[in-house]
Design a protein around this motif. Sequence first.
Motif, PDB file in Angstrom:
ATOM      1  N   GLN A  87       0.829  -1.212   0.000  1.00 47.58           N
ATOM      2  CA  GLN A  87       0.000   0.000   0.000  1.00 47.58           C
ATOM      3  C   GLN A  87       0.861   1.259   0.000  1.00 47.58           C
ATOM      4  N   ARG A  88       2.041   1.165   0.583  1.00 53.43           N
ATOM      5  CA  ARG A  88       2.931   2.313   0.668  1.00 53.43           C
ATOM      6  C   ARG A  88       3.607   2.614  -0.672  1.00 53.43           C
ATOM      7  N   GLN A  89       3.875   1.564  -1.475  1.00 56.62           N
ATOM      8  CA  GLN A  89       4.582   1.769  -2.749  1.00 56.62           C
ATOM      9  C   GLN A  89       4.027   0.825  -3.817  1.00 56.62           C
ATOM     10  N   PRO A  90       2.764   1.004  -4.206  1.00 52.24           N
ATOM     11  CA  PRO A  90       2.107   0.059  -5.120  1.00 52.24           C
ATOM     12  C   PRO A  90       2.757  -0.039  -6.498  1.00 52.24           C
ATOM     13  N   ASP A  91       3.337   1.056  -6.983  1.00 50.43           N
ATOM     14  CA  ASP A  91       3.856   1.063  -8.355  1.00 50.43           C
ATOM     15  C   ASP A  91       5.335   0.704  -8.454  1.00 50.43           C
ATOM     16  N   ARG A  92       5.995   0.495  -7.316  1.00 53.41           N
ATOM     17  CA  ARG A  92       7.414   0.107  -7.341  1.00 53.41           C
ATOM     18  C   ARG A  92       7.530  -1.350  -7.775  1.00 53.41           C
ATOM     19  N   LEU A  93       8.607  -1.677  -8.491  1.00 58.26           N
ATOM     20  CA  LEU A  93       8.827  -3.065  -8.896  1.00 58.26           C
ATOM     21  C   LEU A  93       9.111  -3.924  -7.670  1.00 58.26           C
ATOM     22  N   ALA A  94       8.382  -5.021  -7.572  1.00 62.25           N
ATOM     23  CA  ALA A  94       8.584  -5.957  -6.465  1.00 62.25           C
ATOM     24  C   ALA A  94       9.463  -7.117  -6.916  1.00 62.25           C
ATOM     25  N   LEU A  95       9.045  -7.794  -7.986  1.00 67.11           N
ATOM     26  CA  LEU A  95       9.757  -8.969  -8.479  1.00 67.11           C
ATOM     27  C   LEU A  95       9.987  -8.845  -9.971  1.00 67.11           C
ATOM     28  N   VAL A  96      11.174  -9.231 -10.404  1.00 66.25           N
ATOM     29  CA  VAL A  96      11.526  -9.241 -11.824  1.00 66.25           C
ATOM     30  C   VAL A  96      12.023 -10.636 -12.172  1.00 66.25           C
ATOM     31  N   ASP A  97      11.497 -11.216 -13.242  1.00 70.62           N
ATOM     32  CA  ASP A  97      11.954 -12.519 -13.720  1.00 70.62           C
ATOM     33  C   ASP A  97      13.010 -12.272 -14.797  1.00 70.62           C
ATOM     34  N   ALA A  98      14.287 -12.478 -14.451  1.00 69.07           N
ATOM     35  CA  ALA A  98      15.372 -12.188 -15.387  1.00 69.07           C
ATOM     36  C   ALA A  98      15.318 -13.097 -16.609  1.00 69.07           C
ATOM     37  N   SER A 100      12.516 -14.309 -18.243  1.00 72.18           N
ATOM     38  CA  SER A 100      11.470 -13.920 -19.194  1.00 72.18           C
ATOM     39  C   SER A 100      11.342 -12.416 -19.365  1.00 72.18           C
ATOM     40  N   GLY A 101      11.919 -11.655 -18.424  1.00 67.15           N
ATOM     41  CA  GLY A 101      11.779 -10.203 -18.469  1.00 67.15           C
ATOM     42  C   GLY A 101      10.499  -9.688 -17.858  1.00 67.15           C
ATOM     43  N   VAL A 102       9.655 -10.578 -17.335  1.00 60.51           N
ATOM     44  CA  VAL A 102       8.386 -10.178 -16.726  1.00 60.51           C
ATOM     45  C   VAL A 102       8.651  -9.417 -15.433  1.00 60.51           C
ATOM     46  N   CYS A 103       7.935  -8.311 -15.239  1.00 58.21           N
ATOM     47  CA  CYS A 103       8.091  -7.488 -14.038  1.00 58.21           C
ATOM     48  C   CYS A 103       6.754  -7.377 -13.306  1.00 58.21           C
ATOM     49  N   TRP A 104       6.785  -7.569 -12.000  1.00 65.18           N
ATOM     50  CA  TRP A 104       5.593  -7.421 -11.166  1.00 65.18           C
ATOM     51  C   TRP A 104       5.800  -6.257 -10.206  1.00 65.18           C
ATOM     52  N   THR A 105       4.822  -5.343 -10.173  1.00 63.10           N
ATOM     53  CA  THR A 105       4.853  -4.298  -9.156  1.00 63.10           C
ATOM     54  C   THR A 105       4.305  -4.864  -7.845  1.00 63.10           C
ATOM     55  N   ASP A 110       0.370  -8.129  -4.921  1.00 64.18           N
ATOM     56  CA  ASP A 110      -0.711  -8.118  -3.936  1.00 64.18           C
ATOM     57  C   ASP A 110      -1.998  -8.643  -4.554  1.00 64.18           C
ATOM     58  N   ALA A 111      -2.305  -8.188  -5.771  1.00 67.56           N
ATOM     59  CA  ALA A 111      -3.534  -8.618  -6.440  1.00 67.56           C
ATOM     60  C   ALA A 111      -3.498 -10.110  -6.763  1.00 67.56           C
ATOM     61  N   TYR A 112      -2.346 -10.602  -7.274  1.00 65.88           N
ATOM     62  CA  TYR A 112      -2.219 -12.024  -7.616  1.00 65.88           C
ATOM     63  C   TYR A 112      -2.399 -12.883  -6.367  1.00 65.88           C
ATOM     64  N   SER A 113      -1.741 -12.505  -5.293  1.00 63.12           N
ATOM     65  CA  SER A 113      -1.847 -13.294  -4.058  1.00 63.12           C
ATOM     66  C   SER A 113      -3.255 -13.219  -3.475  1.00 63.12           C
ATOM     67  N   ASN A 114      -3.935 -12.092  -3.648  1.00 59.70           N
ATOM     68  CA  ASN A 114      -5.334 -12.004  -3.214  1.00 59.70           C
ATOM     69  C   ASN A 114      -6.204 -12.967  -4.011  1.00 59.70           C
ATOM     70  N   THR A 310      13.299  -4.242  -4.419  1.00 58.40           N
ATOM     71  CA  THR A 310      13.055  -4.969  -5.661  1.00 58.40           C
ATOM     72  C   THR A 310      13.975  -6.186  -5.684  1.00 58.40           C
ATOM     73  N   VAL A 311      13.410  -7.357  -5.985  1.00 55.39           N
ATOM     74  CA  VAL A 311      14.197  -8.588  -6.063  1.00 55.39           C
ATOM     75  C   VAL A 311      14.125  -9.137  -7.484  1.00 55.39           C
ATOM     76  N   VAL A 312      15.291  -9.351  -8.076  1.00 58.27           N
ATOM     77  CA  VAL A 312      15.389  -9.914  -9.420  1.00 58.27           C
ATOM     78  C   VAL A 312      15.624 -11.416  -9.293  1.00 58.27           C
ATOM     79  N   LEU A 313      14.724 -12.205  -9.869  1.00 60.68           N
ATOM     80  CA  LEU A 313      14.794 -13.658  -9.769  1.00 60.68           C
ATOM     81  C   LEU A 313      15.348 -14.268 -11.050  1.00 60.68           C
TER      82      LEU A 313
END
Length: 646
Positions: A87-98, A100-105, A110-114, A310-313
Amino acid sequence: MRAPGAGSASVVSLVLLWLLGLPWTWSAAAALGVYVGGGGWRFLRIVCKTARRDLFGLSVLIRVRLELRRHQRARHTIPRIFQVVAQRQPDRLALVDAGSGVCWTFAQLDAYSNAVANLFCRLGFTPGDVVAILLEGRPEFVGLWLGLAKAGVEAALLNVNLRREPLAFCLGTSGAKALIFGGELAAAVAEVSGQLGKSLLKFCSGELGPEGILPDARLLDPLLKEASTAPLAQPPDKGMDDRLFYIYTSGTTGLPKAAIVVHSRYYRIAAFGHYAYSMQVADVLYDCLPLYHTAGNIMGVGQCLLYGLTVVLRKKFSASRFWDDCVKYNCTVVQYIGEICRYLLKQPVREAEGRHRVRLAVGNGLRPAIWEEFTERFGVRQIGEFYGATECNCSIANVDGKVGSCGFNSRILPHVYPIRLVKVNEDTMELLRDAQGLCIPCQAGEPGLLVGQINQQDPLRRFDGYISESATSKKIAHSVFRKGDSAYLSGDVLVMDELGYMYFRDRGGDTFRWRGENVSTTEVEGVLSRLLGQTDVAVYGVAVPGVEGKAGMAAIADPHGQLSPNVLYQELQKVLAPYARPIFLRLLPQVDTTGTFKIQKTRLQHEGFDPRQTSDRLFFLDLKQGHYLPLDQSVYTRICSGAFAL
């Protein structure tokens, strides 16, 4: 630490001189002279050399303890703490899949886990239920266990290398009501489908492999797209002492065991790493370690969930892409295991090595021999070497860059963090006790078993153990520090120097570490014995010059010389993970046993794979060629010189 009675003698002399009417300055000087002359200078030297380190460590300990206490009182959980961060930083990158290049904010995670939480609640899952996850490391892995936790459902995180019997065993012992598996692992699930109960629900996540979907499995992604992404209307009544998920560890005996990870354990591991190595919200962490293990999923991903980094996986470590990834994603922190550092040093020099922004490397198993070479070549200013196991209560950390050390315990205030090295019989790992029945503490320079005093009311000292109660009881000893107490047995031998720095010596018990994994010798022995008609087998780890960890070696009773190593290898490929397959074989007339028919390994381990030490037939697994070679003196020399890839 100091000469017996030095402190008491100095105090007595101070009082006597003061009573005689001498000025207090003279009295104090005389008392100091008595103290130093009585051996107290050693303690003063230790204070001078370690006070700064110890005070920093104490500040970290206090900070983590206060934060944990606050979260406990507020009945927070890991999902609740994450939601505040999101809630404090919704638009910051949370996870990056190195890969595939897919990035999750943070908002997307939060939405996926919900959606995961809402779906499994709708499917009838309730708090306390278990769902197993068999998935390669990508953002969905984090979203799945986090979403299950939002619903109070506990995830069992399965090692993606497990096959057949070990995989079926882990699924069975977890008590899972459902299995979520990646499409890339459908074949592994198909192999054990017949051994799983018909009531086990199966969900396939991600792209399907060539095998297609299993007949009794459902596609998870379409179900999640239909699920609500709003937070649960009624979150489960959970707290920091409740179970979060299970991580499988080899432990000291048998097949993999499910270690219990409660919310407070997840928090303390991530928090200690965060504060001990002064990580910041602006840091970007590169995590190429398996997410079914503690280092990757808690020490790494925990920085994202709890602190907003931000964590790059990357699902699998790549030596050729490591620094390119770090440059591409502006990483400032990387994770490693000892093997990773060695593999990076073996790579040819490349431009990206000089363009990265990495200031900190966090991990374990970095050999002293390559420690300084690694930091100098790659310009990494700080190494955050630490020691710990998923379930242990005696983790330690190297906070000041002492080369070769995996952590420390204060010599000034040793009781602030009640861990200790105690004497053991290193062949049997049996605790040695004094006349009062207590364990014997090691002096500086003496190797000993690391133990941690247990206090279930203290989140920093509790031991939650395993799903198996018998496995839990084997890791607890009583009357260790004092009569009637309980302590966790790490199974690892360390040594502490005069300043309190600790150094890793060996993995005790029945495991050894290879390719970043703990290999259970009893599991490999059981598989080999069954394949060979219950033949006597002894499996152990042997050191290979210049290589981290210990390579697996199997001594097999072959009295008639009929065993074919390469036929055996074809079978091993079907039933053992790559890291568990023996690198060396020793075929001998019979395997030594004790009077109670326990396999004796001490002599075998001592002789290793040196053909000069035995007339038995020896073989070496050439990984590049994919078969065993007879191990003669020339092959032995080439192995020791690093000519073979291990």
